[in-house]
Write an enzyme that holds these catalytic residues in place. Structure first.
Site, mmCIF file in Angstrom:
data_model
loop_
_atom_site.group_PDB
_atom_site.id
_atom_site.type_symbol
_atom_site.label_atom_id
_atom_site.label_comp_id
_atom_site.label_asym_id
_atom_site.label_seq_id
_atom_site.Cartn_x
_atom_site.Cartn_y
_atom_site.Cartn_z
ATOM 1 N N ASP A 18 0.861 -1.174 0.000
ATOM 2 C CA ASP A 18 0.000 0.000 0.000
ATOM 3 C C ASP A 18 0.907 1.237 0.000
ATOM 4 O O ASP A 18 1.526 1.563 1.004
ATOM 5 C CB ASP A 18 -0.878 -0.044 1.253
ATOM 6 N N LYS A 76 -3.748 11.754 -3.593
ATOM 7 C CA LYS A 76 -2.775 11.999 -2.523
ATOM 8 C C LYS A 76 -1.440 12.436 -3.098
ATOM 9 O O LYS A 76 -0.456 12.585 -2.376
ATOM 10 C CB LYS A 76 -2.599 10.741 -1.670
ATOM 11 N N CYS A 84 -9.016 5.741 9.887
ATOM 12 C CA CYS A 84 -9.244 4.445 9.225
ATOM 13 C C CYS A 84 -8.215 3.417 9.644
ATOM 14 O O CYS A 84 -7.710 2.637 8.810
ATOM 15 C CB CYS A 84 -9.251 4.596 7.710
HETATM 16 C C1 LIG Z 1 -2.111 4.126 4.178
HETATM 17 C C2 LIG Z 1 -3.351 4.337 3.382
HETATM 18 N N1 LIG Z 1 -3.842 3.327 2.647
HETATM 19 C C3 LIG Z 1 -4.942 3.463 1.891
HETATM 20 C C4 LIG Z 1 -5.639 4.631 1.863
HETATM 21 C C5 LIG Z 1 -6.876 4.719 1.048
HETATM 22 O O1 LIG Z 1 -6.732 5.570 -0.044
HETATM 23 P P1 LIG Z 1 -8.002 5.926 -0.906
HETATM 24 O O2 LIG Z 1 -9.018 6.510 0.017
HETATM 25 O O3 LIG Z 1 -7.495 6.914 -1.896
HETATM 26 O O4 LIG Z 1 -8.495 4.667 -1.528
HETATM 27 C C6 LIG Z 1 -5.160 5.729 2.608
HETATM 28 C C7 LIG Z 1 -5.831 7.048 2.592
HETATM 29 O O5 LIG Z 1 -6.728 7.350 3.307
HETATM 30 C C8 LIG Z 1 -4.014 5.567 3.392
HETATM 31 O O6 LIG Z 1 -3.543 6.562 4.142
#
Ligand SMILES: Cc1ncc(COP(=O)(O)O)c(C=O)c1O
Ligand SMILES: Cc1ncc(COP(=O)(O)O)c(C=O)c1O
Lengths: 411, 147, 411, 147
Positions: C200, C226, C366
């Protein structure tokens, strides 16, 4: 042309460019519509003044973004006359919306030897998901055929609809034949058999007003990019109680209520289906597109496009060696005209038209089983929009004739 | 632009190949056949080859398509017949280069035969896929890596 | 501040607005980055001059759109040093990318009593998809814990990695702790056990340069929003031979090679995963964001952010009653700082900062299982970007102290 | 803006409720309890009620949260205790209206008790969810439709 039309044209700078040294005549609106400046401006202004992730922060900027994002949901609900915003799920596209229904709802209601009834005029996006579901569940996929006039054969629909039918999936408007199907009647009959009705509104949404409550459909899908909005944003309408039953198919981000090491609990619909950061800019653009359409008025759009078709179709019909697919009369035809010229391959015709600045599709239009039924590999397709003019229609007819002559001379 | 530019693409020799394609039939005793689709229009081309030792003894094609794809397939069979496999692969690659607007050596051009004329495709980028379909199938059939 | 910085700031008009009558100080870059004008301009210019659906038409406009769309794929491949564009799949987001791996690839390689190894610092988007996969397959989900300094416990990783481990899923940079994990070592060890590694890169992609071939990862996911790009576009990198094995999870549109009434054949990867009309405008924006980053140079971004953190962290550490999560030293810390003030709820702190124009996140980010491990419900989080200045850091520290005083006075 | 505006929200009475919440405990003999999460921060509130005939005899809450959610939950228990269910539902709805900036009748305000002071939330829209969480749980517990 009237004042309103002139103002509209100014909102679409792309239309005044040249293609192969000729003024662009864009006739591939069924593939994607052009995006007017007010929609682009709204998106840019969002990125320049309100951009933040939604449903996440307690700070002012995040709250503004969240409010804007959720307000568009209300706007979409109103646009298709849904009872409330909770029945509106944001997706990437019609295709994703239909896949979501097929994989989440389909898995709940379709079981072995059940039947799924679709039509032979479906776009692959409203066909393969059901084909796959049928395979997964050992269910039967049945097709409603065309009538002699190449509209949907309602008698065949009635014959094939049985008490085993669990899902009826049908397009509101064919992206090839240009016909609009009688969704209200289809829904009434399907509900008598306790089947659920899934409607593909990708082609209809920008050309006629939709009332999901009056139609009484269970699900309805469409894309922003075919209704003056940006790419990457679509909608799934679902009756709230059905969305509630469904399981999400993607996980992570704000779709959860609580997560532990071993389990997770989802939010309620529609949010449980919106895993991860959504296309927030796209949502803003979709809202702006609805605003734009509302200002123009759907009745004006319909009337304008009908006038164009009424002018165009009889002229095309008269071109010798030109075959039109779908009904031959304006009454049953929406603003999409698929055709072929005798002995000419659609690609060659499209390349000829392209040299003249006229952009049309040539291909199977993601409807191969329909092509097979029509006995062709592919067709040329011209699809109109309210930003086309009667003069455009004249030019188009003239150019088709030119291309025909060019190739007939050669061969 | 008027339709005059089309003349650059739809040359007499192209129309001729399209209307009277060479080696358009299946090969019952083919050692290999490969079918490819042009996903945007649904056209398909199947190329059959019969190789002996390292040489293409026979080559043919079937399938539907536009003027360009039919003509190009026909020209391809003329060009590749009797070549050794490495040379056939090289010839396919030369054709791909040609359609992307690269200038070929006169030797390479000569090897392409009638197909050398399709250099004008570089002016019609949307049609390159039509022209290369049969050549991709041929290259795959002789075991060259695809694309 | 230097000239380069001043020019950069001009590209982000949103940063010069006022929030609650104070100049905006945006410190929620980990949630979403702001989008510079060159990126917005590129998208608008696409819609105003090249907009058409991709992979569909043989006409000039469609061909230009397709070329632009596929060129960005090459650009993305180059950006993360992928061997070629075929290993780049467009998705909506990191979340969708990870879900695609978990549901398509996961289903192929994980079977009953196999193990999936993730870390306790994963974002829900790299956690729930594996939790669900483990449930579906009756496999075991294991967590690598934190070491005493709140970095990843590599000894624990080595202990938990076994021959039964089929997938290791790990974040390159934690969105809470700010630590960067040793992906290359993790991959080397995992591959010794024939496990596949899914990374990730949502948080790392905008802050350090990534070389998927050097890291030798099997899959890597990130989001455009991001990294200065628009919302609604994400990327999944996958080794070509693995993508080839995987089945698509959405069906319809241009992902097919041929369709009949009873079956369908897919295109090759990456296209087989891109069902329906993609976020074409988003792809163009992603390409422009990569161009923007390349012009700035990733080394400059890294150095700038490191300077900010080096300045900020020691000052925060000195605030009495302030607890920082993750390592306490600059050496191990990326530009994300999560913290709490004693006896104050993060929401209250964030509201206080918001009144002062400072936008930070408050919540579980999250990452609920990580919160549980840290013994908190939620934290405040400030995440920096190269468009922040040293003066911003001073102001932030000052404002945190103000807020602390305000609430301590009240209670 | 300076922090002065915060005084509108974090009034003495709010801080008081937050620091010394009323009815913060579980009810072993509750007739119903409902737990809700604030998804963005992970806070949770569980509301317990004991009804007899049509009346809320006892009401309490447990859970973690920020100043606003704790204070609001405490105020909620004061306001709803002893009300009949229809009146309790109406009172919850009035509170939702209040937080959205609507002006209430003085009678409705009176029924809300201390909670009436949270009208200032309309100036802090991002915090409305914190304040309404307990009230949504209460409304659900007495069988009023959710949201
Ligand atoms: C470490 C990490 N993984 C995954 C995500 C998910 O990204 P997205 O919301 O663009 O799918 C985020 C962002 O919130 C994140 O910080
Ligand atoms: C009838 C119909 N259904 C579905 C689709 C798929 O729409 P999208 O590509 O936006 O998912 C299209 C558009 O190509 C269509 O014409």
């Amino acid at each position: 042309m009237d004042k309103k039309f002139e103002n509209v044209i100014k909102d679409f700078p792309i239309l005044s460019q040249k293609i192969n040294d000729e003024p662009l005549l864009y006739l591939d609106n069924a593939a994607t519509s052009q995006t007017p400046n007010p929609v682009l401006n709204e998106m840019v202004s969002f990125y320049q003044s309100e951009n933040a992730n939604v449903h996440r922060g307690v700070y002012t900027l995040a709250n503004e973004a969240t409010t804007a994002y959720e307000n568009v949901r209300e706007q979409v609900a109103e646009f298709i006359h849904a009872p409330n915003a909770k029945s509106i799920v944001y997706t990437r596209s019609t295709t994703e919306s239909l896949n979501l229904v097929a994989s989440s709802f389909g898995d709940l209601v379709v079981h072995e030897s059940d039947e799924i009834l679709i039509t032979i005029m479906e776009h692959h996006s409203n066909l393969i998901p059901w084909q796959q579901l049928a395979k997964r569940k050992h269910a039967k996929l049945k097709y409603v055929e065309l009538a002699d006039d190449q509209t949907l054969d309602i008698a065949d629909f009635k014959r094939k609809l049985t008490e085993r039918t669990k899902i009826v999936a049908v397009t509101q408007m064919s992206n090839v034949l240009g016909v609009t199907n009688p969704i209200k009647e289809i829904t009434r009959l399907a509900h008598q058999q306790h089947a659920y009705v899934v409607v593909d509104a990708a082609q209809s949404v920008a050309h006629q007003s939709i009332d999901v409550q009056d139609l009484d459909v269970d699900f309805l899908a469409f894309s922003g990019h075919k209704m003056l909005g940006p790419t990457g944003i679509g909608v799934l309408f679902g009756k709230a109680e059905l969305l509630d039953e469904m399981n999400p198919v993607q996980f992570g981000g704000e779709m959860i209520e609580a997560v532990s090491r071993t389990q997770a609990k989802w939010q309620s619909a529609p949010w449980k289906f919106e895993a991860g950061t959504q296309n927030i800019g796209g949502v803003i653009g979709l809202g702006a597109a609805i605003t734009y359409i509302s200002k123009l008025k759907m009745t004006w759009i319909e009337a304008t496009e009908h006038k164009l078709l009424t002018y165009l179709l009889p002229q095309l019909v008269q071109i010798k060696g030109l075959t039109i697919y779908g009904p031959q009369t304006v009454a049953e035809h929406g603003s999409i005209v698929a055709f072929n010229l005798a002995n000419l391959h659609p690609h060659d015709v499209a390349t000829g038209l392209d040299m003249l600045g006229v952009e049309v599709r040539a291909g199977h239009h993601c409807a191969q089983p329909l092509m097979t039924t029509l006995g062709v590999e592919s067709t040329v397709r011209a699809s109109l929009s309210f930003y086309n003019s009667l003069a455009d229609m004249d030019r188009f007819v003239y150019d088709v004739k030119m291309v025909k002559e060019f190739f007939n001379r050669e061969s | 632009m008027s339709l005059n530019k089309l003349n650059q693409l739809y040359l007499a020799v192209v129309m001729d190949h399209a209307n009277h394609p060479h080696h358009k039939s299946s090969l019952p005793d083919a050692t290999k056949s490969v079918e490819l689709h042009n996903v945007s229009c649904g056209d398909d081309i199947r190329v059959f080859i019969k190789t002996k030792a390292d040489r293409i003894e026979e080559i043919s094609f079937t399938g539907n398509g536009c003027t360009i794809s039919q003509a190009s397939a026909s020209m391809m069979t003329d060009a590749l017949k009797d070549l050794t496999i490495p040379v056939a692969i090289k010839t396919c690659d030369d054709f791909f280069q040609l359609t992307m607007g690269k200038t070929l050596t006169s030797k390479a051009k000569k090897a392409l035969g009638d197909a050398a004329i399709l250099g004008s495709l570089a002016e019609f980028p949307a049609r390159i896929k039509c022209a290369t379909l049969a050549w991709h199938a041929a290259k795959e059939a002789v075991g060259g890596e695809i694309k």
